[in-house]
Scaffold this active site. Structure first.
Site, PDB file in Angstrom:
ATOM      1  N   ASP A  67      27.429  18.320   5.660  1.00 11.39           N
ATOM      2  CA  ASP A  67      26.864  18.701   6.956  1.00 11.39           C
ATOM      3  C   ASP A  67      26.677  17.504   7.884  1.00 11.39           C
ATOM      4  O   ASP A  67      26.869  16.353   7.484  1.00 11.39           O
ATOM      5  CB  ASP A  67      25.532  19.435   6.752  1.00 11.39           C
ATOM      6  CG  ASP A  67      24.575  18.684   5.822  1.00 11.39           C
ATOM      7  OD1 ASP A  67      24.841  17.529   5.484  1.00 11.39           O
ATOM      8  OD2 ASP A  67      23.557  19.286   5.437  1.00 11.39           O
ATOM      9  N   ASN A 134      12.857  24.234   1.312  1.00 16.17           N
ATOM     10  CA  ASN A 134      12.955  25.703   1.344  1.00 16.17           C
ATOM     11  C   ASN A 134      14.180  26.202   0.586  1.00 16.17           C
ATOM     12  O   ASN A 134      14.559  27.355   0.701  1.00 16.17           O
ATOM     13  CB  ASN A 134      12.992  26.194   2.795  1.00 16.17           C
ATOM     14  CG  ASN A 134      14.196  25.653   3.564  1.00 16.17           C
ATOM     15  OD1 ASN A 134      15.066  25.012   2.988  1.00 16.17           O
ATOM     16  ND2 ASN A 134      14.245  25.920   4.858  1.00 16.17           N
ATOM     17  N   GLU A 141      20.513  27.472   5.749  1.00 14.11           N
ATOM     18  CA  GLU A 141      19.086  27.777   5.677  1.00 14.11           C
ATOM     19  C   GLU A 141      18.861  29.171   5.079  1.00 14.11           C
ATOM     20  O   GLU A 141      19.768  30.017   5.108  1.00 14.11           O
ATOM     21  CB  GLU A 141      18.492  27.740   7.099  1.00 14.11           C
ATOM     22  CG  GLU A 141      18.503  26.354   7.743  1.00 14.11           C
ATOM     23  CD  GLU A 141      17.313  25.482   7.305  1.00 14.11           C
ATOM     24  OE1 GLU A 141      16.873  25.575   6.147  1.00 14.11           O
ATOM     25  OE2 GLU A 141      16.851  24.692   8.142  1.00 14.11           O
TER      26      GLU A 141
HETATM   27  C1  GLP Z   1      18.882  17.578   4.449  1.00 16.74           C
HETATM   28  C2  GLP Z   1      20.338  17.768   4.058  1.00 16.74           C
HETATM   29  C3  GLP Z   1      20.463  18.409   2.693  1.00 16.74           C
HETATM   30  C4  GLP Z   1      19.592  17.690   1.705  1.00 16.74           C
HETATM   31  C5  GLP Z   1      18.171  17.796   2.162  1.00 16.74           C
HETATM   32  C6  GLP Z   1      17.180  17.215   1.199  1.00 16.74           C
HETATM   33  O1  GLP Z   1      18.317  18.740   4.923  1.00 16.74           O
HETATM   34  N1  GLP Z   1      21.035  18.577   5.011  1.00 16.74           N
HETATM   35  O2  GLP Z   1      21.826  18.399   2.293  1.00 16.74           O
HETATM   36  O3  GLP Z   1      19.760  18.236   0.438  1.00 16.74           O
HETATM   37  O4  GLP Z   1      18.080  17.093   3.399  1.00 16.74           O
HETATM   38  O5  GLP Z   1      16.936  15.876   1.476  1.00 16.74           O
HETATM   39  P1  GLP Z   1      16.193  14.901   0.500  1.00 16.74           P
HETATM   40  O6  GLP Z   1      17.138  14.661  -0.604  1.00 16.74           O
HETATM   41  O7  GLP Z   1      15.928  13.681   1.322  1.00 16.74           O
HETATM   42  O8  GLP Z   1      14.957  15.562   0.059  1.00 16.74           O
END
Ligand code: GLP
Length: 244
Positions: A67, A134, A141
């Site tokens: 993404d 979430n 989402e």
């Molecule tokens: C963002 C990314 C996700 C990732 C999430 C969790 O939202 N789009 O792909 O898994 O963050 O991030 P973290 O690993 O920093 O908790």
């Protein structure tokens, strides 16, 4: 689904790098799928070490990312392209032109169609996933139904709140993202999911104890994948009452 509990994030990084190393050694032209966020950082650190020591040769692989924020230039220091260059691509001997991240600075239809074309060219050999608080995957989402193809998502309040730590103010946090759909993720040959912080407790419970696949918690879709390995820290396992 195989669940492995590790004492430290570093141990998770090493085990994930072992899997990536095997994948690349058995197919030097493999396609590796990457994710942003803090969860895979130790994995990326280990891949950088193994590239520098010559243990893994990344020169033949290509990569796709899940993404990108929509509305940010790739050069923006909070863009996911910037994150990937800094934390992985600049440290391994991959050819930069073979690293693909969705484009957040293009007309949305063009950006989605171009990314789907890239994804259709080759199946992902190994996709690493993190989870949103979430349960989102990439930026898919929670909703009534997940989308198969690359698309633009409106980010939820929970996601915007979680990501505000990286921006000067909440008003600077992008409210939209371009994300790979659930299709290519589920078609990947192998998934590795890293959950290494206790703020993922709700998502981890839904995945490990919920027993049902629901788009209201997208990470549960990995239950329907034939080859998923989940790595969680002991701290998270204790927080949700999981014993292996
Ligand atoms: C963002 C990314 C996700 C990732 C999430 C969790 O939202 N789009 O792909 O898994 O963050 O991030 P973290 O690993 O920093 O908790």
């Amino acid at each position: 689904m195989k669940i492995t509990v590790c004492e430290t994030k570093e141990q998770i990084g090493i085990l994930c790098a072992d899997i990536a190393e095997n994948v690349i050694k058995s197919n030097p032209h493999a396609r590796l799928g990457f994710a942003t966020g803090e969860s895979p950082l130790e994995y990326y650190g280990e891949l950088v070490r193994r590239s520098k020591s010559g243990q893994i040769d990344f020169s033949g692989i290509d990569t796709v990312n899940l993404d990108e924020y929509y509305g940010l230039e790739p050069s923006h220091d909070q863009s996911y392209r910037y994150f990937m260059n800094k934390n992985l691509f600049d440290g391994i001997n991959v050819k930069k032109e073979n690293t693909f991240v969705p484009m957040g600075n293009k007309d949305s239809e063009t950006a989605c169609a171009e990314y789907d074309k890239i994804l259709a060219e080759k199946r992902i050999s190994l996709q690493v996933l993190g989870s949103g608080r979430n349960g989102h995957i990439g930026f898919n989402e929670p909703s009534d139904a997940l989308t198969e193809k690359t698309h633009i998502e409106n980010l939820t309040k929970s996601t915007i709140d979680a990501n505000k730590r990286f921006f000067d103010s909440i008003d600077d946090v992008p409210t939209k993202a371009i994300t790979m759909g659930i299709g290519p993720i589920m078609q990947a040959e192998k998934l590795i999911l890293i959950m290494n912080t206790v703020d993922k407790a709700d998502a981890a419970k839904a995945l490990i104890f919920g027993g049902k696949i629901t788009p209201q918690c997208p990470i549960t879709f990995v239950l329907g994948h034939p080859d998923t390995e989940v790595f969680i820290t002991k701290e998270l396992a204790d927080a949700i009452g999981y014993k292996d």
